[in-house]
Design a protein around this motif. Sequence first.
Motif, PDB file in Angstrom:
ATOM      1  N   MET A 269     -36.235  72.148  15.799  1.00 42.72           N
ATOM      2  CA  MET A 269     -35.513  70.886  15.730  1.00 42.72           C
ATOM      3  C   MET A 269     -35.063  70.549  14.312  1.00 42.72           C
ATOM      4  O   MET A 269     -33.958  70.027  14.115  1.00 42.72           O
ATOM      5  CB  MET A 269     -36.385  69.755  16.275  1.00 42.72           C
ATOM      6  CG  MET A 269     -36.751  69.905  17.741  1.00 42.72           C
ATOM      7  SD  MET A 269     -35.317  69.989  18.843  1.00 42.72           S
ATOM      8  CE  MET A 269     -34.621  68.363  18.573  1.00 42.72           C
ATOM      9  N   ARG A 270     -35.891  70.829  13.294  1.00 41.66           N
ATOM     10  CA  ARG A 270     -35.605  70.350  11.946  1.00 41.66           C
ATOM     11  C   ARG A 270     -35.528  71.442  10.885  1.00 41.66           C
ATOM     12  O   ARG A 270     -35.189  71.157   9.738  1.00 41.66           O
ATOM     13  CB  ARG A 270     -36.667  69.320  11.527  1.00 41.66           C
ATOM     14  CG  ARG A 270     -36.808  68.146  12.490  1.00 41.66           C
ATOM     15  CD  ARG A 270     -35.570  67.283  12.558  1.00 41.66           C
ATOM     16  NE  ARG A 270     -35.407  66.503  11.357  1.00 41.66           N
ATOM     17  CZ  ARG A 270     -35.923  65.295  11.161  1.00 41.66           C
ATOM     18  NH1 ARG A 270     -36.659  64.732  12.109  1.00 41.66           N
ATOM     19  NH2 ARG A 270     -35.714  64.644  10.037  1.00 41.66           N
ATOM     20  N   GLY A 271     -35.880  72.677  11.227  1.00 48.47           N
ATOM     21  CA  GLY A 271     -35.764  73.755  10.268  1.00 48.47           C
ATOM     22  C   GLY A 271     -37.073  74.088   9.572  1.00 48.47           C
ATOM     23  O   GLY A 271     -38.008  73.291   9.553  1.00 48.47           O
ATOM     24  N   PRO A 272     -37.156  75.297   8.976  1.00 51.13           N
ATOM     25  CA  PRO A 272     -38.404  75.741   8.353  1.00 51.13           C
ATOM     26  C   PRO A 272     -38.789  74.959   7.100  1.00 51.13           C
ATOM     27  O   PRO A 272     -39.972  74.773   6.822  1.00 51.13           O
ATOM     28  CB  PRO A 272     -38.129  77.216   8.019  1.00 51.13           C
ATOM     29  CG  PRO A 272     -36.638  77.323   7.935  1.00 51.13           C
ATOM     30  CD  PRO A 272     -36.108  76.331   8.925  1.00 51.13           C
ATOM     31  N   GLY A 319     -33.481  62.589   2.892  1.00 55.06           N
ATOM     32  CA  GLY A 319     -32.387  63.536   2.712  1.00 55.06           C
ATOM     33  C   GLY A 319     -31.999  64.212   4.011  1.00 55.06           C
ATOM     34  O   GLY A 319     -30.805  64.374   4.310  1.00 55.06           O
ATOM     35  N   GLN A 320     -32.994  64.611   4.809  1.00 55.83           N
ATOM     36  CA  GLN A 320     -32.689  65.249   6.091  1.00 55.83           C
ATOM     37  C   GLN A 320     -32.003  64.272   7.041  1.00 55.83           C
ATOM     38  O   GLN A 320     -31.087  64.653   7.770  1.00 55.83           O
ATOM     39  CB  GLN A 320     -33.986  65.762   6.719  1.00 55.83           C
ATOM     40  CG  GLN A 320     -34.458  67.085   6.170  1.00 55.83           C
ATOM     41  CD  GLN A 320     -34.614  68.136   7.256  1.00 55.83           C
ATOM     42  OE1 GLN A 320     -34.871  67.808   8.408  1.00 55.83           O
ATOM     43  NE2 GLN A 320     -34.452  69.386   6.882  1.00 55.83           N
ATOM     44  N   ARG A 321     -32.429  63.016   7.030  1.00 56.94           N
ATOM     45  CA  ARG A 321     -31.796  62.033   7.907  1.00 56.94           C
ATOM     46  C   ARG A 321     -30.343  61.822   7.522  1.00 56.94           C
ATOM     47  O   ARG A 321     -29.458  61.726   8.385  1.00 56.94           O
ATOM     48  CB  ARG A 321     -32.559  60.709   7.843  1.00 56.94           C
ATOM     49  CG  ARG A 321     -32.087  59.676   8.870  1.00 56.94           C
ATOM     50  CD  ARG A 321     -32.766  58.358   8.673  1.00 56.94           C
ATOM     51  NE  ARG A 321     -32.362  57.729   7.424  1.00 56.94           N
ATOM     52  CZ  ARG A 321     -32.797  56.546   7.001  1.00 56.94           C
ATOM     53  NH1 ARG A 321     -33.686  55.884   7.727  1.00 56.94           N
ATOM     54  NH2 ARG A 321     -32.378  56.035   5.866  1.00 56.94           N
ATOM     55  N   LYS A 322     -30.062  61.760   6.210  1.00 56.48           N
ATOM     56  CA  LYS A 322     -28.687  61.597   5.751  1.00 56.48           C
ATOM     57  C   LYS A 322     -27.828  62.791   6.148  1.00 56.48           C
ATOM     58  O   LYS A 322     -26.674  62.635   6.541  1.00 56.48           O
ATOM     59  CB  LYS A 322     -28.665  61.413   4.231  1.00 56.48           C
ATOM     60  CG  LYS A 322     -29.144  60.044   3.768  1.00 56.48           C
ATOM     61  CD  LYS A 322     -28.241  58.944   4.297  1.00 56.48           C
ATOM     62  CE  LYS A 322     -28.698  57.581   3.824  1.00 56.48           C
ATOM     63  NZ  LYS A 322     -27.849  56.487   4.367  1.00 56.48           N
ATOM     64  N   GLU A 323     -28.402  64.000   6.043  1.00 64.87           N
ATOM     65  CA  GLU A 323     -27.649  65.192   6.439  1.00 64.87           C
ATOM     66  C   GLU A 323     -27.351  65.180   7.928  1.00 64.87           C
ATOM     67  O   GLU A 323     -26.247  65.514   8.353  1.00 64.87           O
ATOM     68  CB  GLU A 323     -28.428  66.451   6.069  1.00 64.87           C
ATOM     69  CG  GLU A 323     -28.384  66.792   4.588  1.00 64.87           C
ATOM     70  CD  GLU A 323     -29.035  68.121   4.294  1.00 64.87           C
ATOM     71  OE1 GLU A 323     -29.671  68.676   5.216  1.00 64.87           O
ATOM     72  OE2 GLU A 323     -28.917  68.600   3.156  1.00 64.87           O
ATOM     73  N   MET A 324     -28.339  64.790   8.731  1.00 67.88           N
ATOM     74  CA  MET A 324     -28.135  64.741  10.175  1.00 67.88           C
ATOM     75  C   MET A 324     -27.119  63.673  10.553  1.00 67.88           C
ATOM     76  O   MET A 324     -26.296  63.863  11.447  1.00 67.88           O
ATOM     77  CB  MET A 324     -29.461  64.481  10.886  1.00 67.88           C
ATOM     78  CG  MET A 324     -30.464  65.616  10.749  1.00 67.88           C
ATOM     79  SD  MET A 324     -32.020  65.292  11.606  1.00 67.88           S
ATOM     80  CE  MET A 324     -31.459  65.285  13.307  1.00 67.88           C
ATOM     81  N   GLU A 325     -27.154  62.531   9.856  1.00 75.06           N
ATOM     82  CA  GLU A 325     -26.152  61.491  10.111  1.00 75.06           C
ATOM     83  C   GLU A 325     -24.756  61.977   9.765  1.00 75.06           C
ATOM     84  O   GLU A 325     -23.790  61.674  10.461  1.00 75.06           O
ATOM     85  CB  GLU A 325     -26.488  60.240   9.297  1.00 75.06           C
ATOM     86  CG  GLU A 325     -27.715  59.490   9.801  1.00 75.06           C
ATOM     87  CD  GLU A 325     -28.060  58.310   8.919  1.00 75.06           C
ATOM     88  OE1 GLU A 325     -27.404  58.159   7.860  1.00 75.06           O
ATOM     89  OE2 GLU A 325     -28.972  57.538   9.279  1.00 75.06           O
ATOM     90  N   GLY A 326     -24.641  62.758   8.688  1.00 66.90           N
ATOM     91  CA  GLY A 326     -23.346  63.310   8.313  1.00 66.90           C
ATOM     92  C   GLY A 326     -22.820  64.279   9.344  1.00 66.90           C
ATOM     93  O   GLY A 326     -21.631  64.286   9.668  1.00 66.90           O
TER      94      GLY A 326
END
Length: 355
Positions: A269-272, A319-326
């Motif tokens: 779901m989120r990467g290693p 940071g991961q949330r911002k990337e996913m939102e993008g």
Amino acid sequence: MKAPLMMVAVQIALAGANVLSKLAASDGMNLMLAVAYSLTIATGVMGPIAFFLERKKKPKITWTVLVQAFFCGLFGASMFQNLYLASLSLTSATYVSAMANLVPAVTFVLAISFGLEKARLRTVAGKAKAAGTLMGIGGAMLLTFYKGVEVNLWSTHVNLLHHAAATQQRPEGSSNRLLGSLLAVASCFCCALWFIVQAKMSEGFPYHYTSTMLMCFMGSIQAVAYALCRERDWSQWKLGWNIGLLTVLYSGIVASGLCNVLVAWCVRMRGPVFVSVFNPLMLVTVALAGSFLLDEKLHLGSILGSGLIVLGLYGVLWGQRKEMEGVVDQSMLPSSSRSGESLPGDSDSERMNRH
């Protein structure tokens, strides 16, 4: 928020296995045999679970899946655990725990090298992930190497290791420390490689219970073969009604079984890199467990290091949330507008403005 909560639960569960392993070792158990037993138990537990929960999905086990499971069992189970315990016997638990916090950095570099992650250091999200990773590692190092003044928040007067305090000794020679350091670094690379292989396996085989069962099965064969080569005294293989039995049962069912299922799900779901960032949390949990159960004192360095770890995790998650939102925002745009093509009904001025 399911993935972060799952990874926090995983680290708490692994911290429990860490404490039990310390107790089992102080009781005279060969931890190399504990690895073999725990992986065998994990295989026996995960087999029926995988059959009943995923039998209707009919996962097709190909040779590619078996090869990936072999390397997951090698890097994430048998080799990683044996290297970790070997380095522990040559140095100290504190030193090996500090070295283990290299896993997020190694995973981040390997993930970028294999194309599973992009640095994106020019974006705010990428900078937050990089800074959060470094902050988490720095906090773990501070927690480990800097003590500071003693902080008496509570005192339970419980020390489960009191009977081993007089007999427990660790080699302190420089050659032993060098070899232990190399083994600890090798265990970090094994753990990072496991996350990478697990990410590849999850893409083509998204059946986490079956993949965990296959991983534990492969790891158990490897661990048992290694233990048979190193330990020929059959009396050492006997398990009694003691802390050793509790350790292998807990490690097999919880640490090697259920935790690996959660790790596989979170990797998919989120990467290693996301999964590896939570590794330093185990240091915080072990420090608290040691304070409650082993009568270990908390120091200023432990509190400051824990704070940095929490801040680092927040930075990576943000940071991961911002990337996913993008990614979501881009996916919601019409394909023609993302590529610069005109939409039906656009006027000439609208086409010119979009270009």
